[in-house]
Design a protein around this motif. Structure first.
Motif, short mmCIF file in Angstrom:
data_model
loop_
_atom_site.label_atom_id
_atom_site.label_comp_id
_atom_site.label_asym_id
_atom_site.label_seq_id
_atom_site.Cartn_x
_atom_site.Cartn_y
_atom_site.Cartn_z
N ARG A 1 -8.20 9.74 -6.44
CA ARG A 1 -8.02 8.65 -5.48
C ARG A 1 -8.33 7.33 -6.18
N TYR A 2 -7.35 6.46 -6.22
CA TYR A 2 -7.48 5.21 -6.97
C TYR A 2 -7.11 4.02 -6.10
N ARG A 3 -7.45 2.83 -6.59
CA ARG A 3 -7.07 1.62 -5.85
C ARG A 3 -5.69 1.15 -6.27
N SER B 1 -6.45 16.92 -1.93
CA SER B 1 -5.56 18.05 -2.16
C SER B 1 -4.10 17.73 -1.84
N SER B 2 -3.83 16.57 -1.24
CA SER B 2 -2.46 16.30 -0.82
C SER B 2 -1.68 15.63 -1.95
N ILE B 3 -0.63 16.30 -2.43
CA ILE B 3 0.14 15.67 -3.50
C ILE B 3 1.33 14.88 -2.95
N PRO C 1 0.82 -1.21 0.00
CA PRO C 1 0.00 0.00 0.00
C PRO C 1 0.86 1.27 0.00
N GLU C 2 2.15 1.12 0.21
CA GLU C 2 3.07 2.26 0.27
C GLU C 2 4.49 1.73 0.16
N GLY C 3 5.46 2.64 0.02
CA GLY C 3 6.82 2.21 -0.27
C GLY C 3 7.79 2.19 0.91
N THR C 4 7.44 2.84 2.01
CA THR C 4 8.41 2.96 3.10
C THR C 4 8.72 1.62 3.77
N GLY D 1 9.06 8.17 -4.29
CA GLY D 1 9.36 8.54 -2.91
C GLY D 1 10.84 8.44 -2.62
N VAL D 2 11.23 9.03 -1.49
CA VAL D 2 12.62 8.95 -1.04
C VAL D 2 12.66 8.55 0.43
N GLU D 3 13.69 7.82 0.80
CA GLU D 3 13.90 7.48 2.21
C GLU D 3 15.37 7.76 2.52
N PHE E 1 15.73 6.19 -3.44
CA PHE E 1 14.45 6.63 -3.99
C PHE E 1 13.80 5.48 -4.76
N TYR E 2 12.50 5.57 -4.96
CA TYR E 2 11.76 4.49 -5.62
C TYR E 2 10.58 5.06 -6.36
N LYS E 3 10.07 4.27 -7.31
CA LYS E 3 8.83 4.66 -8.00
C LYS E 3 8.08 3.39 -8.34
N TYR F 1 3.61 5.37 11.80
CA TYR F 1 5.02 5.21 12.16
C TYR F 1 5.79 6.51 12.39
N TYR F 2 5.12 7.65 12.22
CA TYR F 2 5.87 8.90 12.29
C TYR F 2 6.25 9.31 13.71
N THR F 3 7.41 9.94 13.81
CA THR F 3 7.86 10.58 15.06
C THR F 3 8.41 11.94 14.65
N PHE G 1 5.23 11.13 -3.19
CA PHE G 1 4.16 11.91 -3.82
C PHE G 1 3.40 11.01 -4.79
N GLY G 2 2.14 11.41 -5.02
CA GLY G 2 1.26 10.63 -5.90
C GLY G 2 1.41 11.12 -7.33
N MET G 3 1.82 10.22 -8.22
CA MET G 3 2.02 10.59 -9.63
C MET G 3 0.72 11.11 -10.25
N GLY H 1 3.35 13.51 0.91
CA GLY H 1 3.33 13.44 2.37
C GLY H 1 4.57 12.73 2.86
N GLY H 2 5.00 13.10 4.05
CA GLY H 2 6.18 12.43 4.58
C GLY H 2 6.48 12.86 5.99
N GLY H 3 7.67 12.48 6.43
CA GLY H 3 8.08 12.85 7.77
C GLY H 3 9.15 11.91 8.28
N ARG H 4 9.42 12.08 9.56
CA ARG H 4 10.48 11.32 10.21
C ARG H 4 9.91 10.07 10.85
N TYR H 5 10.64 8.98 10.80
CA TYR H 5 10.18 7.74 11.44
C TYR H 5 11.40 7.09 12.12
N ASN H 6 11.58 7.44 13.39
CA ASN H 6 12.82 7.05 14.08
C ASN H 6 12.82 5.61 14.59
P1 HAM Z 1 0.81 8.84 2.03
O1 HAM Z 1 0.45 10.21 2.50
O2 HAM Z 1 -0.08 7.74 2.43
O3 HAM Z 1 2.30 8.58 2.52
O4 HAM Z 1 0.91 8.85 0.46
C1 HAM Z 1 1.73 9.79 -0.23
C2 HAM Z 1 1.01 10.36 -1.44
O5 HAM Z 1 0.51 9.29 -2.26
C3 HAM Z 1 -0.25 11.18 -1.09
O6 HAM Z 1 0.11 12.49 -0.75
C4 HAM Z 1 -1.01 11.11 -2.40
O7 HAM Z 1 -0.51 12.06 -3.33
C5 HAM Z 1 -0.67 9.73 -2.93
N1 HAM Z 1 -1.79 8.79 -2.65
C6 HAM Z 1 -2.05 8.13 -1.50
N2 HAM Z 1 -3.15 7.36 -1.62
C7 HAM Z 1 -3.59 7.53 -2.91
C8 HAM Z 1 -4.68 7.00 -3.67
N3 HAM Z 1 -5.53 6.11 -3.16
N4 HAM Z 1 -4.83 7.41 -4.96
C9 HAM Z 1 -3.97 8.31 -5.49
N5 HAM Z 1 -2.91 8.83 -4.83
C10 HAM Z 1 -2.72 8.45 -3.56
C11 HAM Z 1 2.99 7.43 2.29
O8 HAM Z 1 2.64 6.55 1.52
C12 HAM Z 1 4.32 7.37 3.00
N6 HAM Z 1 4.95 6.07 2.70
C13 HAM Z 1 5.21 8.53 2.62
C14 HAM Z 1 6.53 8.50 3.30
C15 HAM Z 1 7.71 8.13 2.77
N7 HAM Z 1 6.74 8.84 4.56
C16 HAM Z 1 8.04 8.68 4.84
N8 HAM Z 1 8.61 8.22 3.75
#
Ligand code: HAM
Length: 420
Positions: A120-122, A278-280, A80-83, A128-130, A105-107, A261-263, A305-307, A282-287
């Motif tokens: 918003r998609y499935r 509206s969020s393109i 569901p995410e890359g971290t 992203g970068v770590e 970094f990853y894509k 997981y954020y701190t 960021f969301g492509m 998101g990120g933060g620190r995860y210690n």
């Molecule tokens: P996230 O806020 O869940 O963070 O997702 C990052 C970005 O992915 C969002 O700001 C949005 O642009 C895009 N996104 C999330 N869900 C969807 C969706 N259902 N459809 C389209 N775009 C979406 C993370 O995933 C963390 N892993 C970010 C991170 C990296 N934190 C630390 N390192």
């Protein structure tokens, strides 16, 4: 039988892919300038990894994971995410052997079973970068500054960077107790779905999209007062570095992020031009994340960021992306001249042009329409007169002028006419 796209997925057609390539190329260029290197991890991982990293109380784990048992009975989930995968890869490949930071970094595609709507998609895609094994507040500021560098290089307008702190692991219970204490007298008025959050993850109430919550949150004291001195110092230094780097940002106490997981520092990049989603970025620190899944005690910070959302914004804001290669279309006016056309196309492609030939139909008006469809800058016409003169006619499709050019001078002529 008619097959349709699975709900929440989309095809990205060639006209839109140009935008994707533009974003990917600029991002990779910027990331490498900051010394990040690419990592590619599998699209699925063990379900346990995500449960452990993202947190049982998050919406992602409770209802959005694509989880299944494989034929060997293993519990697997589409990422569901890359971290979490990057942290797992960092440990499994011993990237922590070297002292000092690891910047990755990853894509790629991510999967969340959410209610689909615009933006918003499935299946969606993130870059992203770590930045792993870094604890200095400059790292947080530098990661945020890099996101600003990236989005401004892409040409995005009206974007805002919102930052906040959620403190360290030890600050968390104090922070949660303060929120609960503040909301306790209004508990019965809170919408039903927030009651569970109140009990198990009160911080998440702060970023609830429910408009009724605004009233109950007004007057909430500055939560930074509940943090330890070292968390406050950390956050103040992050802001100081951002100021010094001239990065515009706003302190926004409602940014608490959807993943558990954020701190310390958390941030989002938002744009009002995107509507509800509206969020393109998101990120933060995860210690504690890496330590919690069996790695060393190494602090880290990153973003994704969301492509789809970035591409939507580029289109919404009418931002032009650089033209692709100059395209030349070739129109042989007789099947006998196809071999001549093939040879010219080969030379053009070796010289760096993009090129197409009408093989199926030898008809000038059809070919000119095709040239138009492919956005060609020129059409090369090969008819009887041209063959007799060992030359071709080159029609400039913008000025509509044409010239007879010797076969040996085609590339030189087109190089002069176009900027490659
Ligand atoms: P996230 O806020 O869940 O963070 O997702 C990052 C970005 O992915 C969002 O700001 C949005 O642009 C895009 N996104 C999330 N869900 C969807 C969706 N259902 N459809 C389209 N775009 C979406 C993370 O995933 C963390 N892993 C970010 C991170 C990296 N934190 C630390 N390192």
């Amino acid at each position: 039988m008619k097959f349709v796209l699975p709900r929440g997925t989309r095809d990205i057609l060639p006209d839109e892919v140009c935008y994707w390539q533009y974003v990917e190329n600029i991002s990779m260029d910027i990331f490498t300038r900051y010394n990040y290197r690419e990592i590619r991890t599998p699209i699925f991982e063990s379900t346990d990894l995500f449960n452990r990293v993202i947190g049982e109380q998050s919406d992602i784990i409770k209802k959005e994971m694509y989880s299944f048992q494989d034929k060997g009975g293993r519990d697997i989930s589409l990422r569901p995410e890359g971290t979490a995968p990057v942290a797992r890869a960092y440990i499994s490949n011993g990237l922590n052997r070297h002292s000092g930071e690891t910047k990755l970094f990853y894509k790629g595609p991510m999967f969340r079973y959410e209610r689909p709507q615009t933006g918003r998609y499935r299946q969606f895609h993130q870059m992203g970068v770590e930045r792993i094994n870094c604890k200095h507040p400059y790292s947080d500021a530098s990661v945020i500054a890099m996101s600003y560098h990236l989005f401004s290089t892409l040409g995005l307008k009206n974007i805002k960077i919102l930052i906040n702190t959620v403190g360290s692991e030890t600050c968390r219970p104090v922070l949660e107790a303060r929120i609960k204490q503040f909301l306790a007298s209004n508990l019965k008025n809170l919408p039903e779905h927030l009651h569970e959050k109140f009990e198990k993850n009160p911080l998440k109430i702060l970023d609830s999209k429910d408009p009724s919550i605004e009233t109950y949150l007004s007057g909430l004291p500055d939560l930074r007062d509940t943090l330890s001195q070292s968390s406050r110092d950390h956050f103040n230094l992050v802001m100081e570095y951002l100021d010094c780097l001239n990065i515009p940002f706003e302190y926004s106490p409602k940014i608490v992020r959807g993943l558990d997981y954020y701190t310390e520092t958390v941030f989002e990049v938002v744009s009002e031009d995107l509507g509800a989603q509206s969020s393109i970025c998101g990120g933060g620190r995860y210690n504690n994340l890496i330590k919690n899944i069996g790695g060393k005690d190494v602090p880290a910070v990153g973003f994704a960021f969301g492509m789809e959302r970035v591409v939507m914004l580029l289109q919404e804001q009418g931002i032009d992306i650089p033209n692709r290669k100059t395209h030349i279309h070739i129109a042989p006016l007789d099947p006998l001249y196809l071999l001549d056309a093939a040879k010219i196309a080969k030379d053009l492609r070796y010289a760096g042009f993009s090129c197409s030939i009408d093989f199926e139909k030898t008809d000038l008006s059809y070919s000119l329409k095709q040239a138009n469809k492919f956005n060609a800058s020129h059409c090369i016409i090969i008819g009887d007169e041209e063959i007799n003169n060992k030359s071709v006619t080159i029609k400039n499709l913008t000025t509509r002028t044409q010239s007879l050019i010797d076969n040996n001078a085609i590339i030189e002529y087109l190089n002069n006419e176009t900027t490659l």
